[in-house]
Enzyme design. Structure first.
Site, mmCIF file in Angstrom:
data_model
loop_
_atom_site.group_PDB
_atom_site.id
_atom_site.type_symbol
_atom_site.label_atom_id
_atom_site.label_comp_id
_atom_site.label_asym_id
_atom_site.label_seq_id
_atom_site.Cartn_x
_atom_site.Cartn_y
_atom_site.Cartn_z
ATOM 1 N N SER A 106 -2.187 -0.486 3.573
ATOM 2 C CA SER A 106 -2.994 0.998 3.342
ATOM 3 C C SER A 106 -2.728 1.907 4.591
ATOM 4 C CB SER A 106 -4.465 0.563 2.894
ATOM 5 O OG SER A 106 -5.099 1.961 2.784
ATOM 6 N N TYR B 12 -12.582 -2.668 4.685
ATOM 7 C CA TYR B 12 -11.494 -2.578 3.752
ATOM 8 C C TYR B 12 -10.110 -2.108 4.968
ATOM 9 C CZ TYR B 12 -7.807 -0.829 0.560
ATOM 10 O OH TYR B 12 -6.759 -0.643 -0.242
#
Length: 271
Positions: free
Chosen positions: A144, A157
């Site tokens: 990501s 995250y």
């Protein structure tokens, strides 16, 4: 062939895609199948996973990537049904949705890390022998942009995606020696279930939300053309490309010379 050279085609290849029942994983499965690959669709969503597998004329396998044995079964399924494995797309992932304050949930934390990080580790481990038997292959992990930059809205995250980036960079030159190319794809916000809870907030702030197809385009480009250890960014309004990492300060000898322990081709400058 692409401008970068050495492009890989998909016809006749065998691919395992985790997290392939929905979103990016389903998009990658469809795209690879349309290009002639045989696809193993791996997911915990049995109903939707089987539907995607039927759609792409592939095979479905129930796979909780946080369990190493289930990743091994998924790879074995590819070998048994299609004769081998050429690509492992380790895409399964979930959002975090909590911090380290009063909202911290230790059980949820272990689940998130088990899927987003351990799932990649177990997937690589499970796939390596099968890829080597084919003379090499490709592994692409879904990271990501949160793994390349600070993610204040969800630091945990960001932590597990940064770990995936570090893993891919470290594995790159190691696995290349066996003909296995490992890469990461690092998308910004895409229109998947992970952003369901804050999609409206993103849009009201003017943050572009990419389509799944935009991200799948990047996966295809990386599978065709990625070089060892590259981590490709995917952002709205600009072409995807390998991220160039700045070089951290390195050790020096007593006379001031930089100690070189192996050069990373993605680093831009010496320090």
């Amino acid at each position: 062939m692409s401008a970068r050279g050495g492009a890989v085609e998909f016809s006749g290849k065998v691919a395992l895609v985790t997290g392939a029942a929905n979103g990016i994983g389903a998009g990658v499965a469809r795209r690879l199948a349309a290009a002639g690959a045989s696809v193993v669709v791996a997911d915990v969503d049995d109903v939707q996973g089987k539907a995607v597998a039927d759609e792409v004329n592939g095979v479905f396998v129930h796979c909780d990537v946080s369990d190493p044995r289930q990743s091994e079964v998924a790879v074995a399924t590819a070998v048994e049904r299609f004769g081998g494995l050429d690509f492992a797309v380790l895409n399964a992932g979930i959002g975090t949705g909590f911090g380290l304050g009063d909202d911290f949930d230790a059980e949820r934390y272990r689940k998130v890390m088990g899927i987003n990080l351990d799932g990649v580790v177990y997937g690589v481990h499970a796939a390596l022998a099968a890829l080597k038997k084919r003379g090499g292959g490709r592994i692409v992990a879904t990271a990501s942009m949160a793994g390349l930059m600070a993610m204040p809205m969800d630091p945990l995250y960001g932590a597990n995606k940064a770990a995936v980036v570090g893993l891919v960079r470290g594995l790159g030159p190691v696995l290349a020696a066996d003909g296995v190319t490992v890469n990461a794809v690092c998308p910004s916000f895409a229109d998947t279930a992970i952003i369901t809870g804050f999609k409206a907030t993103l849009e009201s702030a003017g943050m572009p939300v990419m389509s799944v197809d935009d991200v799948v385009d990047a996966f295809v480009a990386v599978l065709r053309d990625g070089k060892a250890g590259e981590c490709w960014f995917v952002q709205a309004g600009r072409p995807s490309a390998p991220f160039t990492f700045p070089n951290p300060p390195g050790p020096r000898t007593a006379t001031g010379e930089r100690v070189a322990l192996g050069r990373d081709p993605l680093i831009t400058k010496e320090n």
